[in-house]
Design a protein around this motif. Structure first.
Motif, PDB file in Angstrom:
ATOM      1  N   SER A 104      35.234  37.308  13.428  1.00  0.00           N
ATOM      2  CA  SER A 104      34.172  37.983  14.180  1.00  0.00           C
ATOM      3  C   SER A 104      33.796  37.257  15.463  1.00  0.00           C
ATOM      4  CB  SER A 104      32.926  38.124  13.288  1.00  0.00           C
ATOM      5  OG  SER A 104      32.461  36.839  12.889  1.00  0.00           O
ATOM      6  N   GLU A 105      34.282  36.023  15.633  1.00  0.00           N
ATOM      7  CA  GLU A 105      33.888  35.247  16.804  1.00  0.00           C
ATOM      8  C   GLU A 105      34.761  35.499  18.030  1.00  0.00           C
ATOM      9  OE1 GLU A 105      35.734  32.211  13.844  1.00  0.00           O
ATOM     10  OE2 GLU A 105      34.943  34.252  13.815  1.00  0.00           O
ATOM     11  N   ARG A 137      47.270  48.148  20.016  1.00  0.00           N
ATOM     12  CA  ARG A 137      46.696  48.765  18.803  1.00  0.00           C
ATOM     13  C   ARG A 137      45.245  49.173  19.059  1.00  0.00           C
ATOM     14  NH1 ARG A 137      49.584  48.292  13.567  1.00  0.00           N
ATOM     15  NH2 ARG A 137      51.061  46.589  13.785  1.00  0.00           N
ATOM     16  N   CYS A 138      44.728  50.042  18.204  1.00  0.00           N
ATOM     17  CA  CYS A 138      43.312  50.360  18.317  1.00  0.00           C
ATOM     18  C   CYS A 138      42.510  49.123  17.907  1.00  0.00           C
ATOM     19  CB  CYS A 138      42.940  51.580  17.486  1.00  0.00           C
ATOM     20  SG  CYS A 138      42.832  51.314  15.715  1.00  0.00           S
ATOM     21  N   ARG A 139      41.348  48.981  18.504  1.00  0.00           N
ATOM     22  CA  ARG A 139      40.556  47.766  18.307  1.00  0.00           C
ATOM     23  C   ARG A 139      40.199  47.554  16.836  1.00  0.00           C
ATOM     24  NH1 ARG A 139      35.084  47.288  18.401  1.00  0.00           N
ATOM     25  NH2 ARG A 139      34.814  49.265  19.509  1.00  0.00           N
ATOM     26  N   ALA A 140      39.840  48.624  16.142  1.00  0.00           N
ATOM     27  CA  ALA A 140      39.437  48.497  14.734  1.00  0.00           C
ATOM     28  C   ALA A 140      40.582  47.960  13.883  1.00  0.00           C
ATOM     29  CB  ALA A 140      38.957  49.844  14.206  1.00  0.00           C
ATOM     30  N   LYS A 141      41.804  48.413  14.170  1.00  0.00           N
ATOM     31  CA  LYS A 141      42.950  47.979  13.381  1.00  0.00           C
ATOM     32  C   LYS A 141      43.250  46.499  13.620  1.00  0.00           C
ATOM     33  CE  LYS A 141      45.926  51.111  12.596  1.00  0.00           C
ATOM     34  NZ  LYS A 141      46.982  52.131  12.682  1.00  0.00           N
ATOM     35  N   VAL A 142      43.172  46.062  14.892  1.00  0.00           N
ATOM     36  CA  VAL A 142      43.417  44.652  15.201  1.00  0.00           C
ATOM     37  C   VAL A 142      42.339  43.782  14.567  1.00  0.00           C
ATOM     38  CG1 VAL A 142      43.650  42.940  17.033  1.00  0.00           C
ATOM     39  CG2 VAL A 142      44.623  45.201  17.335  1.00  0.00           C
ATOM     40  N   CYS A 143      41.087  44.223  14.634  1.00  0.00           N
ATOM     41  CA  CYS A 143      39.995  43.480  13.990  1.00  0.00           C
ATOM     42  C   CYS A 143      40.256  43.321  12.498  1.00  0.00           C
ATOM     43  CB  CYS A 143      38.664  44.204  14.207  1.00  0.00           C
ATOM     44  SG  CYS A 143      38.016  44.102  15.880  1.00  0.00           S
ATOM     45  N   ASN A 144      40.778  44.382  11.880  1.00  0.00           N
ATOM     46  CA  ASN A 144      41.055  44.346  10.451  1.00  0.00           C
ATOM     47  C   ASN A 144      42.189  43.379  10.118  1.00  0.00           C
ATOM     48  OD1 ASN A 144      40.604  45.404   7.718  1.00  0.00           O
ATOM     49  ND2 ASN A 144      42.615  46.351   7.951  1.00  0.00           N
ATOM     50  N   PHE A 145      43.175  43.279  10.997  1.00  0.00           N
ATOM     51  CA  PHE A 145      44.269  42.330  10.802  1.00  0.00           C
ATOM     52  C   PHE A 145      43.792  40.885  10.966  1.00  0.00           C
ATOM     53  CE2 PHE A 145      47.668  45.630  11.976  1.00  0.00           C
ATOM     54  CZ  PHE A 145      48.151  45.691  10.680  1.00  0.00           C
ATOM     55  N   VAL A 146      43.012  40.634  12.015  1.00  0.00           N
ATOM     56  CA  VAL A 146      42.649  39.261  12.372  1.00  0.00           C
ATOM     57  C   VAL A 146      41.471  38.743  11.553  1.00  0.00           C
ATOM     58  CG1 VAL A 146      41.947  37.746  14.270  1.00  0.00           C
ATOM     59  CG2 VAL A 146      43.567  39.591  14.703  1.00  0.00           C
ATOM     60  N   ASP A 160      43.723  30.438  10.738  1.00  0.00           N
ATOM     61  CA  ASP A 160      42.977  29.184  10.879  1.00  0.00           C
ATOM     62  C   ASP A 160      43.151  28.600  12.273  1.00  0.00           C
ATOM     63  OD1 ASP A 160      42.110  29.357   8.270  1.00  0.00           O
ATOM     64  OD2 ASP A 160      43.655  28.018   7.462  1.00  0.00           O
ATOM     65  N   ALA A 161      44.373  28.683  12.807  1.00  0.00           N
ATOM     66  CA  ALA A 161      44.632  28.157  14.149  1.00  0.00           C
ATOM     67  C   ALA A 161      43.837  28.919  15.199  1.00  0.00           C
ATOM     68  CB  ALA A 161      46.128  28.216  14.458  1.00  0.00           C
ATOM     69  N   VAL A 162      43.797  30.251  15.081  1.00  0.00           N
ATOM     70  CA  VAL A 162      43.037  31.071  16.034  1.00  0.00           C
ATOM     71  C   VAL A 162      41.543  30.794  15.895  1.00  0.00           C
ATOM     72  CG1 VAL A 162      42.459  33.424  16.737  1.00  0.00           C
ATOM     73  CG2 VAL A 162      44.817  32.858  16.089  1.00  0.00           C
ATOM     74  N   GLY A 180      32.958  42.410  22.527  1.00  0.00           N
ATOM     75  CA  GLY A 180      32.793  40.971  22.386  1.00  0.00           C
ATOM     76  C   GLY A 180      32.220  40.619  21.027  1.00  0.00           C
ATOM     77  N   PRO A 181      32.189  39.330  20.702  1.00  0.00           N
ATOM     78  CA  PRO A 181      31.627  38.894  19.415  1.00  0.00           C
ATOM     79  C   PRO A 181      30.136  39.192  19.346  1.00  0.00           C
ATOM     80  CG  PRO A 181      32.087  37.009  20.824  1.00  0.00           C
ATOM     81  CD  PRO A 181      32.666  38.193  21.512  1.00  0.00           C
ATOM     82  N   ALA A 182      29.698  39.701  18.211  1.00  0.00           N
ATOM     83  CA  ALA A 182      28.275  40.013  18.044  1.00  0.00           C
ATOM     84  C   ALA A 182      27.456  38.762  17.788  1.00  0.00           C
ATOM     85  CB  ALA A 182      28.089  40.998  16.902  1.00  0.00           C
ATOM     86  N   LYS A 183      28.131  37.709  17.298  1.00  0.00           N
ATOM     87  CA  LYS A 183      27.444  36.463  16.999  1.00  0.00           C
ATOM     88  C   LYS A 183      28.049  35.334  17.820  1.00  0.00           C
ATOM     89  CE  LYS A 183      26.453  37.874  12.230  1.00  0.00           C
ATOM     90  NZ  LYS A 183      26.634  37.527  10.801  1.00  0.00           N
ATOM     91  N   GLY A 184      27.387  34.219  17.798  1.00  0.00           N
ATOM     92  CA  GLY A 184      27.919  33.059  18.502  1.00  0.00           C
ATOM     93  C   GLY A 184      27.174  32.809  19.787  1.00  0.00           C
ATOM     94  N   PRO A 185      27.547  31.747  20.519  1.00  0.00           N
ATOM     95  CA  PRO A 185      26.837  31.388  21.748  1.00  0.00           C
ATOM     96  C   PRO A 185      27.004  32.436  22.830  1.00  0.00           C
ATOM     97  CG  PRO A 185      28.844  30.113  21.507  1.00  0.00           C
ATOM     98  CD  PRO A 185      28.646  30.847  20.225  1.00  0.00           C
TER      99      PRO A 185
END
Length: 360
Positions: free
Chosen positions: A164-165, A152-161, A135-137, A178-183
């Protein structure tokens, strides 16, 4: 829009900036630096000779970064701690000074994952962050461009965190998205993709399989495939077996002169020899965000490991922004401030959000 960067001449990306001046603090003698220098000068991968010296250097470095017993702090150790804190004060205690430095500037947040957003654990596959930290992040990313920069590999870190932003830089910055969505950022880009070591992927796969086979007889050893690099974890390996483990790693790497060995916290890491690290990753991300030569930006990098020093050095060389080292003990560092553990990182992020909301 996606930007793909294939680096055929990595030296083009090396930073043409002077080295930072020697640290004038000089209060602490940290022997680990000597061991790490031996590790680097002994070479990373291939080459036939010097095997014994190379193994000794690796094991010395493993011991220097992994004390097995912690004795009660002596008076001298306490004095060293106090001296270190004077020169690397708590980012929480200096919070007002940090926010004052951001006046008229865009703060950009970069963070390591293990040991920074999650505690260091024996099983790297269970390095989960808390929901409160997530929530803080998430809140920080609402107000500031935010990136996770990990070995770590990017996919693994994405899975932990699971946010998507954010921007994600895995494999020590060799795999950036980078984020696929957002400004959109200042350059008008949304997704950013940088993979400067793609040609090494087949080689990394080969070495991973060889290391799995070589280390399977060593209890506690764990080999982790991080796509563009490999981590050999020895946190759960008996210290008496470290020499054997180092020998097995050396045997595999001897046939791959284009790979080098570096070290993190209780982990040996095999990477391509290209000049690319976490420092290059944050330079790339700042450029992608439109802040390559901007004066109105304040990059903040929070990390706990030796590999994060590459990012701290970049910020110090830029004379812009600062690093925050997450550590309970004195370490030689290019960071300006310190925090003791992930819980303090979370509190710092929460305060940053509260401060920004108060301005709005």
């Amino acid at each position: 829009m996606t930007i793909t960067v294939a680096v055929s001449n990595p030296t083009l990306f090396s930073l043409a900036v002077p080295k930072p001046p020697p640290d004038s603090t000089g209060y602490i003698t940290i022997l680990r630096k000597k061991f790490l220098k031996k590790l680097e000068t002994s070479g990373g991968g291939g080459g036939g000779g010097g095997g014994g010296a190379k193994i000794n250097a690796w094991v010395d470095s493993m011991r220097a970064s992994s004390p097995t017993h912690k004795s009660a702090a002596s008076l001298t150790e306490t004095q060293d701690q106090n001296s270190w804190i004077i020169h690397h004060p708590s980012a929480l205690g200096m919070f007002e000074q940090i926010t004052n430095a951001s006046n008229g500037k865009q703060i950009v947040i970069f963070m390591d994952y293990d040991g920074t957003l999650s505690p260091i654990v024996e099983d790297p596959d269970r390095a989960f962050m808390t929901n409160e930290m997530r929530d803080a992040v998430r809140d920080v990313a609402k107000y500031f461009p935010t990136a996770i920069v990990s070995g770590r590999c990017r996919a693994k870190v994405c899975n932990f965190v699971r946010l998507s932003e954010l921007y994600y830089a895995g494999s020590h910055g060799m795999d950036i998205k980078g984020p696929a969505k957002g400004p959109k950022n200042k350059k008008g880009n949304q997704a950013v993709l940088c993979q400067p070591a793609r040609e090494f992927l087949p080689m990394i796969d080969e070495v991973y399989k060889a290391l799995i086979e070589k280390t399977k007889s060593i209890p506690g050893a764990k080999v982790e495939h991080n796509k563009f690099c490999i981590s050999v974890h020895f946190r759960c390996v008996d210290e008496k077996k470290w020499t054997v483990l180092a020998e097995q790693v050396r045997t595999v790497l001897s046939g791959y002169p284009k790979l080098r060995l570096t070290q993190g916290r209780k982990v040996l890491e095999i990477r391509p020899t290209i000049k690319w690290d976490k420092g290059n990753a944050i330079e790339f991300l700042l450029e992608s965000l439109g802040y390559a030569n901007a004066k109105d930006v304040l990059p903040v990098y929070i990390g706990d490991d030796r590999t994060d020093e590459d990012a701290f050095k970049v910020l110090r060389n830029r004379g812009q922004g600062f690093g925050i080292l997450v550590s309970k003990t004195p370490k030689e560092t290019n960071a300006s401030y310190s925090l003791q553990e992930p819980s303090e990182v979370m509190y710092f992020l929460q305060r940053l959000v509260e401060w920004k909301r108060s301005l709005l």
